[in-house]
Design a protein around this motif. Structure first.
Motif, short mmCIF file in Angstrom:
data_model
loop_
_atom_site.label_atom_id
_atom_site.label_comp_id
_atom_site.label_asym_id
_atom_site.label_seq_id
_atom_site.Cartn_x
_atom_site.Cartn_y
_atom_site.Cartn_z
N GLN A 222 0.80 -1.22 0.00
CA GLN A 222 0.00 0.00 0.00
C GLN A 222 0.84 1.28 0.00
OE1 GLN A 222 -2.30 0.00 3.64
NE2 GLN A 222 -0.50 0.27 4.92
N PHE A 253 -1.50 6.14 7.43
CA PHE A 253 -2.00 4.79 7.18
C PHE A 253 -2.61 4.17 8.44
CE2 PHE A 253 0.79 5.01 3.43
CZ PHE A 253 -0.03 4.42 2.48
N SER A 258 -7.61 0.29 7.15
CA SER A 258 -7.29 -0.60 6.03
C SER A 258 -6.84 0.21 4.81
CB SER A 258 -8.50 -1.44 5.66
OG SER A 258 -9.53 -0.61 5.12
N ALA A 259 -6.24 -0.49 3.86
CA ALA A 259 -5.86 0.16 2.60
C ALA A 259 -7.09 0.66 1.87
CB ALA A 259 -5.09 -0.82 1.72
N PRO A 601 4.44 1.23 6.98
CA PRO A 601 3.20 1.09 6.21
C PRO A 601 3.40 0.64 4.79
CG PRO A 601 3.85 3.36 6.18
CD PRO A 601 4.91 2.64 6.98
N ASP A 604 0.26 -3.47 3.94
CA ASP A 604 -0.92 -3.30 4.78
C ASP A 604 -0.85 -4.26 5.96
OD1 ASP A 604 -1.33 -5.59 3.25
OD2 ASP A 604 -3.48 -5.28 3.05
#
Length: 647
Positions: A222, A253, A258-259, A601, A604
């Motif tokens: 991510q 993040f 979540s992404a 980060p 994820d």
């Protein structure tokens, strides 16, 4: 009388105002000093630039820049070297505002320019000056692309036009480029035009799920992917830029969760590629049918290729060796397919290669490669130069700082060197050793993995990869002491080595691991620990240099295409292939292994409780878990090292 004087004065005033107005009007009508069309004087340039729109077979026209050196004429013809890019061809051919071609084009072309090549850059369809629709890494025609066009056909049609319409061309074309441009370079070799004589892909995007840009073994990248996708697909020209709401993106993040939650705040659901990868989080047919190594393994090998990769490529470390592995069986004599792996990050083979982060190499390794290896290879195929003695595989050895030739890669050596896989075992007390755990030994090492406090992939603060001072290109050689000091990272190391240990190939982590949760990530890192004191380089004292590291998402342990929950508190075997190495651990150094369950980060967070799609995991799904790495005679965790015996 007074009234007459007054009227006279008023008349004079009005006349003055009228004259001023007229003067103002006259000023407004001055002719412009800027011509409607300015033609620069470029007689002193050592090249001529042409801008054309080249038609494809479906009628779409692609913006193309052709830079012809003045040494190339109708009588003294030259080969063409071509790059197809989504990154703005106009910008690629204006590196500096200079009358010299070598300064205008990317540094990758320094030896091409010296050899008198015609340089061509083209916007891929749907980007910048080209017409058509943009599909990120457009698949080849087939199940995932029902149209009649792809990067292979566009390359074919472009070459067809060039050899017919560039009178200075000798009728031979080579393709070259890195990353996405490496992908289009590889695509040009599928059903190639007869004039395509050679291809040099640098760090090509080959398999975005297994280990290139988007995922690594199921864990979503991510930290790099979201910003890139946003910039690539939000507009044709890339005018919309991703934004951050914190200096340290670790915080951004973590707050988002979540992404998918972060992507929604930026509107990524409008972008086709994001929708696709967020739906295809497993290695299903969507990924497998566009994995370039698998596709080319089914194609006849027609174009000589030099595949170039970096041992410290922070974006596409998987692609180059994977492509070589797929193509090498088609070339048993080693004449068509060559692999070069330098001590470089992503793209460094196209620039200067004297150092990377704290590492220093033996001269400009990248410049030497382009001059001594790449250019003679190109000249042979494009200019009928004598056949060079091009190694089948050429890999730089870090630690010893020298190049080595190999008959194959990653499991064979030239000159009869003996290579075998030796397991380096995880032992009690944080030890590493080549002797397996003895009978009667039992145990494990454990740590608590807390998704609320994930292990950062580098020392904080962590800046966006696009930030000028982010150091993004160096993170794979960062000092790992920041992680070793954490309680949620296991650390194992040898005693100081009394003799050198040389590795050449692919390490494989053979772990027995358990979790109290129902899903888990496992991160394994192989590290060269420098001596506590390094007199000639004091800052390297105790430096923990990461050599090979990767992540594996536990839900794919049994089947990459079908995620399954893990059985809680059961020691399960994992076989995790790590990025390839060519390195010597010098005497006095230590070999270290670190194991953890988050790398944030950049990747994820795993919720550690099984959910259908981690991209959209809800906050309540993220739970702490007790992680155990087992080291018993029956469940002996180890790292299989490709050790080369001393000669």
């Amino acid at each position: 009388m007074a009234q007459q004087k007054f009227c006279h004065m008023v008349g004079v005033l009005l006349l003055g105002l009228s004259l001023q107005a007229g003067a103002a009007q006259a000023v407004k009508s001055l002719p412009s000093e800027t011509p409607e069309k300015f033609t620069p004087s470029v007689d002193s340039y050592d090249f001529v630039k042409r801008e054309v729109m080249i038609p494809m077979r479906d009628g779409v026209k692609l913006k193309t820049f052709i830079l012809v050196p003045r040494s190339a004429t109708r009588d003294a013809k030259a080969p063409i070297i071509m790059t197809r890019t989504p990154y703005n061809a106009a910008g690629r051919v204006s590196r500096f505002n200079s009358p010299r071609l070598a300064a205008v084009v990317p540094q990758m072309h320094d030896t091409n320019v010296e050899a008198g090549y015609i340089v061509v850059y083209q916007d891929v369809r749907g980007k910048f000056g080209s017409e058509g629709d943009y599909v990120l890494t457009r698949p080849l025609r087939g199940p995932l692309n029902p149209t009649k066009v792809d990067h292979a056909t566009d390359a074919y049609d472009t070459i067809e036009w060039l050899v017919k319409n560039v009178p200075e061309s000798n009728g031979r074309v080579g393709t070259i480029g890195g990353s996405y441009e490496g992908y289009t370079t590889v695509m040009s070799t599928v059903n190639p035009h007869p004039a395509l004589k050679v291809a040099v892909p640098f760090a090509p995007m080959i398999d975005g799920w297994m280990g290139d840009d988007w995922f690594h073994n199921g864990a979503f990248r991510q930290g790099a992917a979201l910003e890139f996708i946003y910039g690539q697909q939000s507009t044709r020209s890339g005018s919309f830029k991703w934004w951050w709401d914190s200096y340290d993106i670790y915080d951004t993040f973590l707050r988002a969760g979540s992404a998918g939650a972060l992507a929604k705040t930026r509107g990524l659901e409008q972008l086709g590629f994001w929708r696709a990868i967020s739906e295809h989080t497993s290695y299903d047919s969507w990924w497998q049918e566009q994995a370039v190594d698998k596709l080319l393994a089914r194609q006849p090998l027609k174009v000589p290729m030099m595949i170039v990769g970096g041992l410290f490529d922070q974006e596409d470390i998987y692609g180059s060796p994977a492509l070589y592995k797929a193509l090498a069986p088609k070339d048993p004599n080693g004449e068509l397919v060559h692999l070069v792996m330098g001590p470089w990050n992503h793209g460094q083979g196209r620039r200067e290669g004297r150092s990377l982060g704290a590492l220093e190499f033996n001269g400009d390794t990248a410049g030497w490669f382009r001059n001594k290896i790449m250019q003679p290879f190109l000249d042979h195929h494009l200019k009928d130069a004598p056949k060079p003695n091009t190694p089948r595989v050429l890999v730089y050895e870090t630690g010893a700082n020298e190049w080595h030739e190999y008959d194959h890669w990653p499991r064979s050596c030239a000159n009869g060197c003996a290579q075998k896989s030796r397991p380096l075992y995880l032992l009690s007390g944080g030890r590493l050793g080549f002797e397996a755990p003895q009978a009667g030994e039992s145990g494990y090492d454990e740590y608590i993995s807390d998704p609320a406090k994930p292990v950062p992939y580098r020392q904080r603060p962590i800046l966006p990869m696009s930030a000028a001072n982010s150091g993004w290109g160096e993170w794979l050689v960062d000092d790992q002491r920041h992680a070793a000091s954490r309680t949620d990272v296991l650390v194992y190391q040898t005693e100081p080595l009394t003799e050198a240990v040389r590795l050449a190939g692919q390490p494989i982590a053979q772990l027995f691991a358990s979790t109290s949760g129902t899903d888990s990530d496992w991160v394994v890192k192989i590290i060269d620990v420098w001596p506590d004191e390094v007199p000639d380089r004091p800052s390297m004292g105790g430096y923990q240099l990461m050599l090979s590291a990767d992540i594996f998402r536990g839900r794919y342990r049994a089947d990459l295409s079908k995620p399954q929950p893990l059985t809680s508190n059961e020691a399960l075997p994992y076989s995790i292939a790590l990025p390839q190495v060519n390195h010597t651990f010098l005497p006095g150094h230590r070999i270290m292994v670190q194991i953890q369950s988050s790398w944030f980060p950049l990747y994820d967070r795993n919720p550690q409780s099984f959910v259908p799609n981690i991209m959209f995991a809800e906050p309540a799904s993220y739970v702490k878990a007790t992680q155990r790495i087992w080291r018993t005679p029956e469940q002996a965790s180890s790292i299989e090292l490709p050790v080369v015996a001393a000669q």
